[in-house]
Scaffold this motif. Structure first.
Motif, PDB file in Angstrom:
ATOM      1  N   ILE A 252      37.781  41.368  45.229  1.00 36.03           N
ATOM      2  CA  ILE A 252      36.404  40.889  45.347  1.00 36.03           C
ATOM      3  C   ILE A 252      35.418  42.034  45.114  1.00 36.03           C
ATOM      4  CG2 ILE A 252      36.057  41.174  47.851  1.00 36.03           C
ATOM      5  CD1 ILE A 252      34.761  38.307  47.713  1.00 36.03           C
ATOM      6  N   ARG A 253      35.823  43.258  45.397  1.00 40.24           N
ATOM      7  CA  ARG A 253      34.997  44.410  45.031  1.00 40.24           C
ATOM      8  C   ARG A 253      34.853  44.487  43.513  1.00 40.24           C
ATOM      9  NH1 ARG A 253      33.991  48.430  48.721  1.00 40.24           N
ATOM     10  NH2 ARG A 253      34.876  48.133  50.807  1.00 40.24           N
ATOM     11  N   VAL A 254      35.979  44.311  42.814  1.00 35.80           N
ATOM     12  CA  VAL A 254      35.953  44.343  41.352  1.00 35.80           C
ATOM     13  C   VAL A 254      35.082  43.218  40.816  1.00 35.80           C
ATOM     14  CG1 VAL A 254      37.385  43.974  39.304  1.00 35.80           C
ATOM     15  CG2 VAL A 254      38.165  45.521  41.112  1.00 35.80           C
ATOM     16  N   ALA A 255      35.217  42.030  41.388  1.00 38.88           N
ATOM     17  CA  ALA A 255      34.456  40.875  40.911  1.00 38.88           C
ATOM     18  C   ALA A 255      32.954  41.079  41.092  1.00 38.88           C
ATOM     19  CB  ALA A 255      34.919  39.618  41.644  1.00 38.88           C
ATOM     20  N   GLN A 299      45.152  44.370  32.927  1.00 35.87           N
ATOM     21  CA  GLN A 299      43.835  44.665  33.481  1.00 35.87           C
ATOM     22  C   GLN A 299      42.843  43.564  33.112  1.00 35.87           C
ATOM     23  OE1 GLN A 299      42.862  48.549  31.984  1.00 35.87           O
ATOM     24  NE2 GLN A 299      44.164  49.622  33.456  1.00 35.87           N
ATOM     25  N   ALA A 300      42.932  43.094  31.866  1.00 38.71           N
ATOM     26  CA  ALA A 300      42.032  42.024  31.425  1.00 38.71           C
ATOM     27  C   ALA A 300      42.264  40.752  32.222  1.00 38.71           C
ATOM     28  CB  ALA A 300      42.223  41.767  29.934  1.00 38.71           C
ATOM     29  N   LEU A 301      43.533  40.431  32.475  1.00 36.12           N
ATOM     30  CA  LEU A 301      43.830  39.259  33.297  1.00 36.12           C
ATOM     31  C   LEU A 301      43.286  39.450  34.715  1.00 36.12           C
ATOM     32  CD1 LEU A 301      45.200  36.576  33.891  1.00 36.12           C
ATOM     33  CD2 LEU A 301      47.346  37.815  34.245  1.00 36.12           C
ATOM     34  N   TYR A 302      43.458  40.647  35.264  1.00 34.98           N
ATOM     35  CA  TYR A 302      42.970  40.950  36.618  1.00 34.98           C
ATOM     36  C   TYR A 302      41.451  40.763  36.684  1.00 34.98           C
ATOM     37  CZ  TYR A 302      42.479  43.499  41.037  1.00 34.98           C
ATOM     38  OH  TYR A 302      42.201  43.848  42.338  1.00 34.98           O
ATOM     39  N   LEU A 303      40.735  41.339  35.721  1.00 36.94           N
ATOM     40  CA  LEU A 303      39.279  41.255  35.735  1.00 36.94           C
ATOM     41  C   LEU A 303      38.816  39.810  35.535  1.00 36.94           C
ATOM     42  CD1 LEU A 303      38.527  44.440  33.601  1.00 36.94           C
ATOM     43  CD2 LEU A 303      38.170  44.180  36.051  1.00 36.94           C
ATOM     44  N   GLY A 304      39.471  39.108  34.612  1.00 37.46           N
ATOM     45  CA  GLY A 304      39.085  37.722  34.377  1.00 37.46           C
ATOM     46  C   GLY A 304      39.347  36.841  35.581  1.00 37.46           C
ATOM     47  N   GLN A 305      40.501  37.006  36.217  1.00 42.16           N
ATOM     48  CA  GLN A 305      40.803  36.191  37.392  1.00 42.16           C
ATOM     49  C   GLN A 305      39.844  36.504  38.539  1.00 42.16           C
ATOM     50  OE1 GLN A 305      44.856  36.323  38.842  1.00 42.16           O
ATOM     51  NE2 GLN A 305      44.277  35.489  40.831  1.00 42.16           N
ATOM     52  N   SER A 306      39.602  37.792  38.787  1.00 41.56           N
ATOM     53  CA  SER A 306      38.695  38.161  39.884  1.00 41.56           C
ATOM     54  C   SER A 306      37.299  37.595  39.642  1.00 41.56           C
ATOM     55  CB  SER A 306      38.632  39.682  40.015  1.00 41.56           C
ATOM     56  OG  SER A 306      39.891  40.223  40.306  1.00 41.56           O
ATOM     57  N   GLY A 307      36.786  37.803  38.412  1.00 43.50           N
ATOM     58  CA  GLY A 307      35.463  37.270  38.102  1.00 43.50           C
ATOM     59  C   GLY A 307      35.432  35.755  38.134  1.00 43.50           C
ATOM     60  N   MET A 309      37.325  33.766  40.034  1.00 43.96           N
ATOM     61  CA  MET A 309      37.342  33.294  41.424  1.00 43.96           C
ATOM     62  C   MET A 309      35.970  33.444  42.069  1.00 43.96           C
ATOM     63  SD  MET A 309      41.137  34.138  43.009  1.00 43.96           S
ATOM     64  CE  MET A 309      40.981  35.911  42.997  1.00 43.96           C
ATOM     65  N   LEU A 310      35.280  34.562  41.772  1.00 43.55           N
ATOM     66  CA  LEU A 310      33.934  34.723  42.324  1.00 43.55           C
ATOM     67  C   LEU A 310      32.994  33.654  41.766  1.00 43.55           C
ATOM     68  CD1 LEU A 310      31.843  36.309  43.975  1.00 43.55           C
ATOM     69  CD2 LEU A 310      31.460  37.735  41.954  1.00 43.55           C
TER      70      LEU A 310
END
Length: 407
Positions: A252-255, A299-307, A309-310
């Motif tokens: 959620i910090r990343v998002a 990393q792209a999957l991580y960023l996309g999923q985090s964003g 979900m937010l």
């Protein structure tokens, strides 16, 4: 009054003025810090301070240091070499007061000579390999190699993140924030004592290196506005969840760091959306989200999923739910217990439910709120359809008439 008495009175008044001026001069001299030279030949491992002794009769000397604005004072022994005072500070292990002395810290220093302290002076400790530009805005200070104008461009990004994320979480950052921006992690490695990372570039894009003494110092290893926004967003998150900021998970910090930068890069959305479209893999679990991937595809999957979900959280529950989530964490509630209380899904259910909403959530544009204006085709009526038909017929006819007139 006789003339001799008059001249005597004038002379007495002039003498008093001279003596008062001399006394003020002495007080001003006493209020000035002892001129001190800072030797950084051993940077980043050692700092040496030197000063001329005010008297040849000194028998004992020490140096007192304090990290500003609210650090505790610490005293180190000083050496006497004739008329010169000197003291060496080992930056990686200087005292029990700080873990190590970070570049960017502001120091208050004074000499203690035969038990008597000199007036204090201030000094900002910066990497001597660069000429640093400086800018400050809304409690955020930025130092970066280059001009003040370039630093101003970055500090505007920091102020923008404070405004956006602070408004979203209804949180203000009271602690001064200082950002030390190196052009790369390789450049930063030369400014950090080898004892910390073995002389290698730091393994993370940014890190908070000090905050216990009242100033939050953050190192940033990429000279970009997005990196500054992400770093300042971290400060807002910590303020929103105090005193339990460490309980806020990385995803959620990343998002929120992405949210502070505006619309998410389409590449991240496509990568995360491929899970829904191709159905060849699963989204990360919350346990997997605790570790940032090392390869760019993941990393792209991580960023996309985090964003994503937010975006889902903001769209379907709104900002008040996010504010309540951080409030409960600040009150000591476990993050995922607070997540279940506010959003209604436990750890296992949350990502499963997000998967059902991901195709929509990943298409939401910043600030992740779906438009309330209905699509064009839903706004069609008979009058608008007739106007379109007439326009389609009329445009070629008018074009033909214009062509014939020009011949």
């Amino acid at each position: 009054m006789t003339r001799p008495r008059f001249f005597a009175l004038v002379a007495a008044m002039l003498s008093a003025c001279v003596l008062a001026g001399a006394a003020v001069g002495v007080l001003r001299a006493q209020a000035s810090p002892l001129p001190t030279e800072f030797i950084l030949d051993g940077f980043p491992e050692v700092i040496e301070l030197r000063a001329e002794a005010p008297s040849a009769d000194i028998t004992d000397a020490a140096l007192q240091l304090r990290l500003l604005p609210a650090g505790e004072p610490t005293i180190v022994n000083a050496n006497l070499d004739g008329a010169q005072l000197s003291a060496r500070i080992l930056t990686a292990e200087p005292t029990a007061v700080w873990d190590w002395l970070p570049v960017g810290a502001e120091l208050e220093y004074l000499w203690i000579i035969d038990g008597q302290p000199t007036p204090p002076g201030n000094w900002r400790y910066l990497d001597p390999r660069f000429d640093w530009g400086y800018a400050v805005h809304d409690g955020i200070a930025v130092w970066r190699p280059g001009s003040d104008l370039q630093a101003e461009q970055l500090v505007d990004h920091g102020a923008g993140a404070i405004e956006l994320v602070g408004d979203l979480l209804e949180t203000s950052v009271e602690q001064p924030v200082s950002l030390i921006v190196w052009p790369s992690s390789t450049a930063a490695a030369g400014g950090i004592p080898a004892a910390l990372f073995g002389g290698q570039p730091p393994p993370i894009p940014r890190m908070t290196v000090a905050q216990r003494h009242g100033e939050r110092i953050i190192y940033i290893f990429r000279d970009t506005g997005g990196s500054v926004r992400d770093a300042v967003t971290g400060a807002v998150i910590d303020a929103a969840a105090q005193p339990n900021a460490a309980a806020v998970p990385m995803w959620i910090r990343v998002a929120l760091g992405l949210w502070s930068q505006g619309p998410m890069n389409g590449f991240y959305l496509r990568r995360a959306g491929s899970v829904v479209i191709l159905d060849h893999e699963d989204y990360y679990s919350f346990e997997e989200l605790e570790t940032f991937p090392t390869t760019w595809q993941f990393q792209a999957l991580y960023l996309g999923q985090s964003g994503g979900m937010l975006s889902w959280m903001l769209q379907d529950w709104g900002p008040p739910a996010l504010i309540e989530l951080f409030s409960q964490v600040g009150d000591g509630v476990d993050f995922y217990r607070a997540l279940e209380t506010v959003y209604g899904y436990d750890r296992e259910q949350f990502i499963a439910e997000f998967t059902q909403n991901a195709e929509r959530a990943l298409l939401l544009t910043w600030p992740y709120i779906e438009s309330e204006t209905p699509p064009f085709w839903e706004r069609l009526n008979i009058g608008l359809i007739m106007a379109i038909v007439v326009a389609v017929i009329a445009v070629p006819f008018i074009a033909y008439i214009g062509y014939r007139l020009l011949q």
